[in-house]
Structures are given as structure tokens and as C-alpha cells.
Design a protein around this motif. Structure first.
Motif, short mmCIF file in Angstrom:
data_model
loop_
_atom_site.label_atom_id
_atom_site.label_comp_id
_atom_site.label_asym_id
_atom_site.label_seq_id
_atom_site.Cartn_x
_atom_site.Cartn_y
_atom_site.Cartn_z
N HIS A 282 12.88 6.69 -0.19
CA HIS A 282 11.41 6.63 -0.39
C HIS A 282 11.08 5.84 -1.65
O HIS A 282 9.90 5.16 -1.61
CB HIS A 282 10.85 8.13 -0.43
N GLU A 303 6.20 1.13 -2.20
CA GLU A 303 6.11 1.69 -0.85
C GLU A 303 6.51 0.82 -0.05
O GLU A 303 7.48 0.69 0.98
CB GLU A 303 4.96 2.51 -0.48
N HIS A 334 4.97 7.18 2.26
CA HIS A 334 5.05 8.54 1.43
C HIS A 334 4.22 8.86 0.58
O HIS A 334 4.16 9.96 0.09
CB HIS A 334 6.51 8.52 1.06
N PRO A 337 -0.20 10.67 1.55
CA PRO A 337 -0.60 12.16 1.71
C PRO A 337 -1.15 12.56 0.45
O PRO A 337 -2.32 13.10 0.35
CB PRO A 337 0.60 12.66 2.53
N ASN A 338 -0.12 12.95 -0.47
CA ASN A 338 -0.81 13.23 -1.88
C ASN A 338 -1.80 12.32 -2.42
O ASN A 338 -2.85 13.04 -2.95
CB ASN A 338 0.33 13.29 -3.04
N SER A 367 6.25 14.20 2.00
CA SER A 367 5.30 14.15 0.77
C SER A 367 5.41 15.50 -0.17
O SER A 367 5.49 15.57 -1.30
CB SER A 367 3.78 14.27 1.30
N ASP A 370 8.50 14.92 -2.02
CA ASP A 370 8.41 13.96 -3.31
C ASP A 370 7.51 14.91 -4.52
O ASP A 370 7.98 14.50 -5.71
CB ASP A 370 7.39 12.91 -2.86
#
Length: 454
Positions: A282, A303, A334, A337-338, A367, A370
Motif C-alpha cells: 500500500h 497511492e 487505500h 476511506p479514512n 483502511s 492502515d
């Protein structure tokens, strides 16, 4: 899947008939090790001593349909039975490849010499299939109790460089400590001639079966054996991160933490190997994108850069295109989402993200891993519930009626070179939650407008 009780019964019958003929049958390898560790091995391997190949074949024919897996190597099976049946043999290296061995079958080799060709002492134990007697010529049981992975023989061990990866894989799966003398041997071995299939198999075992997959890579790092197969992983060493959010240190440390965190999600992910590989890859883009700006380290765009490197990395290991695309996709997405949760973005925005994801559930898992794979001054706050809610909303949106090609044609729109553009607009409106009838009107209006201009 084979019936273990049935397979053991076949071995017992084989052992009795071999004994009557003057020979002995031993359970060998991992099944002996696993039993001593209190676990049940899915694979049973036995070795038949004291009989000629012809005599063994005659006995096997009384037990079922004999299958010759490698007749010149003295390896057989019985159809419908999951047991590998081998004869004692010597192996001598004559080249660099994993098939470059001269194999000599010797029924009278003896237990100690037969065990000498094995890699580690914990795998060199044998158990008599009739009496249960443990034959342990290289003190494997002692090493097993101490949690030590030690090679059997200084001369035979270096003949197969895959044993370097097996050492790292066993260390990660079983929590073994690799003996210093074995570490020295592994550090001096050349892995370049290994096939990608063999490397990938050992990597899969570490990623899918170890509680702490990071140990696989930490062990290879200590051996100085990350290159050539895991060069992109090695490149993470020493790459700095913003200490405000990453007090764990460099990108290597972060990736190892993420890898172990991802192991908690293996049961949830649709494609488990893909998730674990994405956890590994990632942040592959950070070495190329990390810059110091106003005294703070940033890695803008890592990314997308990482997705390309993940593809390069995986093409070195596998020809499975779907897996490569899966991992590259998760790597590229990745961070989203956050970021979406932290910014309070609209459902439309998360719908677009999930629509891009090859596996939305796995993206959430990645996510979460991570976020958990950091040691920060700020306590980690899970956004899993928020993301799962957004995923439910996406799935609900996608379950609603939507504009399709035939709807446009039925409404009088002739197919043409621009038809895919109108379908793309329809899909965009679908993700925005626009009802089908309203979306159809908007697409038709846009289509007529564009075609009039053309």
C-alpha cells in the motif's frame, strides 16, 4: 478434501503389510512436527524403508489404484487417498534450478541418512507408523521445544536456496527463532535462480497462515535476503514519515505493523491473499514521492505511484492477472476511506469510491489496518462503523432501478460512437442517487444537446 481418518487407516494397512515383508513405514516431515506441536496436519507423508520399489509397488496394488507421482524418485500415492508415499533417497545438486538434482533411491539408506536431506531439524523427525516410536537423529524435538529453527546439514542445506524463504516462513508461522548458524548459511545463499512459483508459495503461506506475517520480512531483512524478490519492500527501509502521525518510525516499520493488523481481517476479506498483498504494497509509492516541505515530510500522490510499483512487484511473482489488478486497485484507493470519513464527505463521494473499488469490503479492511498500523500521539479512532454504513448505502443505491442502454434506445436514442459517453453519464447519476426516471430525462437531454452541436 481427503478424509484424514481414512488416510490414516490406509497408512496403518500399508505399515502392517510392509512390516510383514521385512520393512518399516514412518510418518515423516511436517505431520510429525505438527503432531508434536498439538495441531493436526492436513498433509500426511510417509517413507517406506527396507523394501525394493517392486516389492512396495506390489503391496500398494493390494491397497487400491497405485499412482506414480515420481516413479524414478520413488514417490507414489493411492487414488482417493491424500498420503504421499516415498522411498528413502539421496539428492545431489548438479545445477542451480530446483529440478537440478540427481536422485538416488536407496531402500537400505537408513533413517538417519534419509533424514539428512531434509531442511530443518524440526522437519527431520520420523515416527514409526506401527509402534509410534519417534526417530529423531538430529534433535528436532529439542529444537521444537526451544522454538529454534536449525538446519540439518551444512553441506546439503545450501543446495536448495528456497530454504531461505522456508526459514522465514516457518519463523513467521510458528514463532520460531532461526539459529545463528542457520542465519549465516541463509545470508550467503543466492536466490536469483528460484522460480516465481516457488517464491510465491512461501510468501502465501506467511501471509495467510502466520499471526504475525511481518516476521517473514523481518527475518529476510536480517538475512540480507529481501532482494531480488522483495526489492520494493526493501526500498521502504529508512523512508521517513511525519512523526506527528507516525512515531513508529520509517515506512518499513509502518508497513510491518499494517501487515500484522491486516491479518486480523483475513476472515472477512473476499480475496484474502489480495488483501494481505495490498497491506504489503500500500505504501510502495512513498520512497519515490516523499519530500520535506516546511520541515514536514509529505508523500503526495504515493497511492497512484504505489499502484504501478505493486503491479511491477507482483508480475515478478505471479502471472495471475486478476490478482495483480486487485492489489493494484486497493493500493491506489487505500487512503480514500479514512479521508472521506475525516472530511465528512457526501454519500455520493463514497459511492464513487466504492464503485472504483474491485472489492469494497476489502478496501475497508485495508483502511482499518492502515489506521491501526501506526503509533501516533493521537489515539486511533476507528471509522469502520461509518464506512460500513456508507457501504450499505452504496449497495442500496446500486440495487435501485437504473438507466441502461436499452432504456436509451427505447427512448429513441440511436446507438453511435458517443453512446458509451451517455451510459457513463447515466452511471454517474446512478451513483449520485438520482431516480431512474429523472436520470433518463437528464441523459436524453444531454445526448440531444451534444448531437445537435455535432
Amino acid at each position: 478434501m481427503h478424509d484424514l481418518a481414512h488416510d490414516k487407516e490406509i497408512v496403518a494397512r500399508l505399515a502392517r503389510r510392509v512390516s510383514d515383508a521385512g520393512g518399516r513405514v514412518y510418518y515423516v516431515g511436517g505431520c510429525v512436527r505438527d503432531a508434536l506441536m498439538g495441531s493436526v496436519s492436513k498433509d500426511l507423508d510417509v517413507e517406506v524403508h527396507g523394501l525394493t520399489p517392486a516389492a512396495l509397488e506390489e503391496i500398494l496394488d493390494t491397497l487400491g489404484e497405485r499412482v506414480s507421482i515420481g516413479e524414478s524418485f520413488g514417490i507414489y500415492a493411492i487414488k482417493g487417498c491424500g498420503v504421499d508415499i516415498a522411498m528413502p533417497r539421496k539428492e545431489h545438486l548438479r545445477g542451480r534450478g530446483h529440478r537440478d538434482f540427481d536422485v538416488i533411491v536407496d531402500p537400505d539408506l537408513g533413517a538417519r541418512e534419509a533424514a539428512r536431506r531434509r531442511d530443518f531439524t524440526v522437519n527431520a523427525m520420523m515416527r514409526d507408523a506401527l509402534t509410534g516410536e519417534l526417530v529423531d537423529p538430529f534433535h528436532g524435538r529439542r529444537d521444537l521445544k526451544r522454538g529454534v529453527l536449525r538446519h540439518v546439514d551444512d553441506e546439503t542445506f545450501p543446495e536448495d536456496p528456497l530454504r531461505v524463504l522456508r526459514a522465514a516462513q516457518f519463523a513467521s508461522r510458528f514463532g520460531f527463532r532461526v539459529a545463528k548458524e542457520t542465519m549465516r548459511l541463509c545470508s550467503a545463499m543466492d536466490l536469483t535462480a528460484l522460480s516465481k512459483e516457488r517464491v510465491m508459495l512461501e510468501l502465501e503461506k506467511a501471509l495467510l497462515q502466520a499471526e504475525h506475517p511481518s516476521v517473514f520480512f523481518e527475518t529476510l531483512r536480517e538475512m540480507n535476503q529481501l532482494r531480488p524478490w522483495f526489492s520494493e519492500v526493501a526500498d521502504l527501509i529508512g523512508v521517513p514519515q511525519n512523526p506527528r502521525f507516525h512515531t513508529e518510525g520509517d515506512v518499513w516499520n509502518h508497513t510491518m505493523l499494517v501487515l500484522d493488523a491486516a491479518a486480523q481481517y483475513r476472515e472477512r476479506a473476499g480475496r484474502t491473499l489480495g488483501l494481505m498483498l495490498a497491506a504489503l504494497t500500500h505504501d510502495f509509492g512513498k520512497p519515490a514521492t516523499t519530500e520535506l516541505e516546511s520541515g514536514v515530510f509529505h508523500a503526495y500522490g504515493h497511492e497512484e505511484a504505489g499502484a504501478a510499483l505493486a503491479e511491477r512487484f507482483l508480475r515478478r511473482l505471479t502471472n495471475e492477472t486478476a490478482l495483480i489488478e486487485y492489489v493494484s486497485n486497493l493500493t491506489a484507493l487505500h487512503m480514500k476511506p479514512n479521508v472521506i470519513v475525516a472530511s465528512g464527505a457526501s454519500i455520493k463521494t463514497s459511492n464513487r469510491m466504492f464503485d472504483r473499488a474491485v472489492d469494497p469490503e476489502a478496501l475497508i479492511c485495508l483502511s482499518m489496518a492502515d489506521g491501526q498500523g501506526t503509533i501516533s500521539r493521537y489515539p486511533y479512532v476507528s471509522c469502520e462503523e461509518n464506512l460500513e454504513g456508507r457501504l450499505d448505502a452504496y449497495r442500496e443505491t446500486m440495487a435501485q432501478p437504473h438507466v441502461m442502454g436499452r432504456d436509451l434506445i427505447d427512448a429513441g436514442l440511436e446507438p453511435g460512437a458517443d453512446f458509451s459517453d451517455f451510459l457513463a453519464l447515466a452511471h454517474k447519476l446512478r451513483l449520485a442517487g438520482i431516480p431512474k426516471d429523472d436520470a433518463l430525462k437528464q441523459v436524453l437531454a444531454e445526448a440531444r444537446k451534444k448531437r445537435r452541436k455535432a
